[in-house]
Design a protein around this motif. Structure first.
Motif, short mmCIF file in Angstrom:
data_model
loop_
_atom_site.label_atom_id
_atom_site.label_comp_id
_atom_site.label_asym_id
_atom_site.label_seq_id
_atom_site.Cartn_x
_atom_site.Cartn_y
_atom_site.Cartn_z
N ILE A 1 1.49 -15.24 1.08
CA ILE A 1 1.41 -15.31 2.51
C ILE A 1 0.12 -15.90 3.03
O ILE A 1 -0.32 -16.39 3.96
CB ILE A 1 2.17 -14.48 3.36
N ARG B 1 2.85 -10.62 -2.89
CA ARG B 1 2.97 -10.90 -1.40
C ARG B 1 2.13 -11.37 -0.44
O ARG B 1 1.95 -12.29 0.13
CB ARG B 1 4.01 -10.02 -0.49
N LEU C 1 0.10 -6.30 10.92
CA LEU C 1 1.15 -7.11 10.72
C LEU C 1 2.72 -6.54 11.01
O LEU C 1 2.59 -5.39 11.43
CB LEU C 1 1.51 -7.54 9.39
N ARG D 1 6.70 -5.23 2.98
CA ARG D 1 6.70 -6.12 1.75
C ARG D 1 5.19 -6.23 1.14
O ARG D 1 5.15 -6.26 -0.23
CB ARG D 1 7.07 -7.46 2.04
N CYS D 2 4.24 -6.30 1.84
CA CYS D 2 2.81 -6.25 1.41
C CYS D 2 2.59 -5.04 0.55
O CYS D 2 2.15 -5.05 -0.52
CB CYS D 2 1.90 -6.34 2.28
N GLU E 1 6.89 -6.97 7.30
CA GLU E 1 5.91 -7.85 6.51
C GLU E 1 5.03 -6.73 5.79
O GLU E 1 4.38 -6.97 4.77
CB GLU E 1 5.27 -8.61 7.58
#
Length: 510
Positions: A167, A163, A121, A128-129, A125
């Protein structure tokens, strides 16, 4: 009571020790075990003219094969393997594949499973994950082991973080199940959903490394000819034809549990001592006209499945390569899964010499000439879920799916479509809803007290043991329970059978 010739379709009353309703994997598992045990008094009936049930295969007029859903062969049972080998014993009866599977996320392909491969990713991102995964891990350290997740959504947040749940897990699973994750329980997961190893995940992110294959279907088999349905046709051929009734002569119209009689469409009545039924348990309650069972089954929830097939002229594109099946989370296509069905077997589509007319281009435009032309050909099979939470417009579904194939780069706008297939299955997925386990804890014993064993994908309503091997063995183990009181491991202990290979049991050699 005089017996009747069950193969002749004559009206009358027949008597058997064990009657099996349904000739999908579960019913054929029961019949196979009865035959192996040399049981003299049994019969299997099915309203479909060919065996296979939800594991059957259709053929379009142009010669493209499409399974009635995404099926591949992998196994937890040596017994199951033996039966399939007996039915299709030659090495050229099968193809073996390494799973090549991706998730379409935005404009990129993420290796399956998504939660194990966030290394691909974008950097922001990924951060954040990882941050939310660390938060989830810290929360878990302070949580009592007795504190179980209340639902599937909570399981996701605890195991993959907020997260990744936001998503991917929530939107993707809604696309599959057609029900919010908050309305699903967490008891079904087992080997179905990967819980990432945080330490390994962080290492892979730092090294920008893709995780290895996960899950029991990382390697799978597929029959060379006749699709998945060909397997079950071959298994059925190992049974005595005198003990099978398919089509109208095998269609059940009424089950009278009190008198232990099943009434068929052709007027025949079958009197049984034990009944193994693979009908959807809510449908069984209707044909039994049992208001108590109908009430018990009310909380059971299911989604419908729409299967769409597209046959395309041309060489398989390089961008498709050896992909097996692909998952889709975004709203730019209605399908949650696409299977490159032509990759499973070269016989799943017509040979290149066959001349077919072009129906349309992938962009929806008509072609100037409809004269038949030769191939080669390849194909894609799509699955779209449906429920009261997620309605589907059947009039526009095919066009929406083809547009989705273009939007996700599976088709080019000028690709020539030569065959299409659309079929809807009312009972597609047995939803592991919050109320499911309570309903089954009432329904299955209620039936068993009447000498009725309800088994299979919708007969037992347990998705966690709803693969072909599981379903087949539910039938085998139901017979063993009737004959000798044996424990039904697959139905009763899903986690046990899914965590190990049951290699000790083999088909008896004759």
């Amino acid at each position: 009571m005089p017996a009747v010739d069950l193969t002749a379709g004559a009206a009358g009353i027949a008597e058997v020790d064990v009657l099996v309703i349904g000739a999908g994997p579960t019913g054929l598992g029961a019949a196979k075990r009865l035959h192996e045990l040399n049981s003299k008094s049994w019969l299997i009936v099915d309203s479909n003219p060919v065996p296979g049930g939800l594991a059957s295969t259709d053929v379009t007029p142009e010669g493209f094969l499409f399974d009635v859903g995404g099926h591949v062969i992998f196994s937890h049972y040596r017994y199951f393997d033996d039966v399939l080998h007996e039915a299709l014993p030659r090495t050229d009866d099968w193809f073996e594949h390494q799973r090549v599977s991706y998730i379409r996320f935005g404009d990129q392909w993420v290796p399956y499973p998504f939660q194990n491969n966030i290394a691909v990713l974008p950097a922001e991102e990924k951060a954040r994950c990882i941050e939310s995964l660390i938060d989830a891990a810290l929360d878990a350290r302070a949580r009592s082991p007795a504190d179980k997740p209340a639902n599937f959504d909570e399981w996701n947040v605890r195991n993959v973080g907020e997260r990744l749940t936001e998503i991917f897990m929530r939107p993707y699973n809604f696309k599959v199940w057609a029900v919010p994750t908050t309305k699903m329980n967490a008891s079904w997961l087992g080997e179905r959903v990967a819980a990432p190893d945080l330490r390994l995940l962080v290492k892979n992110v730092i090294l920008n490394k893709v995780a290895g294959n996960w899950g029991p279907n990382a390697t799978f088999r597929f029959p060379a000819h006749q699709g998945t349905g060909g397997i079950w046709k071959a298994v059925a051929k190992t049974l005595p034809s005198s003990k099978t009734r398919f089509g109208d002569s095998g269609a059940v119209v009424k089950v009278d549990a009190e008198s232990k009689q099943v009434h068929l469409k052709d007027g025949t009545t079958i009197r049984y001592k034990s009944l193994i039924t693979t009908m959807a348990i809510d449908s069984l309650a209707q044909v039994m006209n049992d208001t108590a069972l109908q009430q018990i089954c009310k909380p059971l929830y299911y989604s419908s499945t729409n299967v769409i097939g597209v046959g395309i002229r041309g060489d398989r594109p390089e961008r498709i390569g050896d992909k097996c099946w692909l998952y889709f989370v975004d709203d730019n296509c209605p399908f949650y899964r696409a299977t490159i069905f032509s990759n499973y077997s070269p016989y799943n589509q017509p040979s290149a010499e066959v001349k077919l007319a072009t129906i349309q281009l992938a962009n929806g435009q008509k072609v100037a000439s409809t004269d038949p032309e030769s191939g080669p050909y390849w194909s894609i099979m799509l699955e779209v879920s449906e429920s009261s939470y997620k309605p589907v417009n059947h009039d526009t579904l095919l066009d929406e799916c083809i547009a989705g194939l273009v939007a996700t780069d599976l088709l080019e706008p000028d690709d020539q479509i030569v065959s299409t297939y659309v079929r809807r299955f009312d009972h597609g997925y047995p939803t592991p809803s919050l109320e499911r386990d309570g309903a089954l804890a009432e329904a299955l014993p209620y039936l068993q007290q009447k000498d009725i064993l309800s088994r299979g994908r919708f007969g037992a309503w347990k998705y966690e043991v709803g693969n072909q091997d599981h379903s087949f063995m539910q039938g085998v183990e139901a017979v063993d329970h009737i004959v000798s009181g044996a424990v039904e491991l697959t139905l009763s202990y899903p986690d046990f059978v899914n965590r190990r290979n049951n290699n000790e049991r083999r088909l008896r050699q004759k």
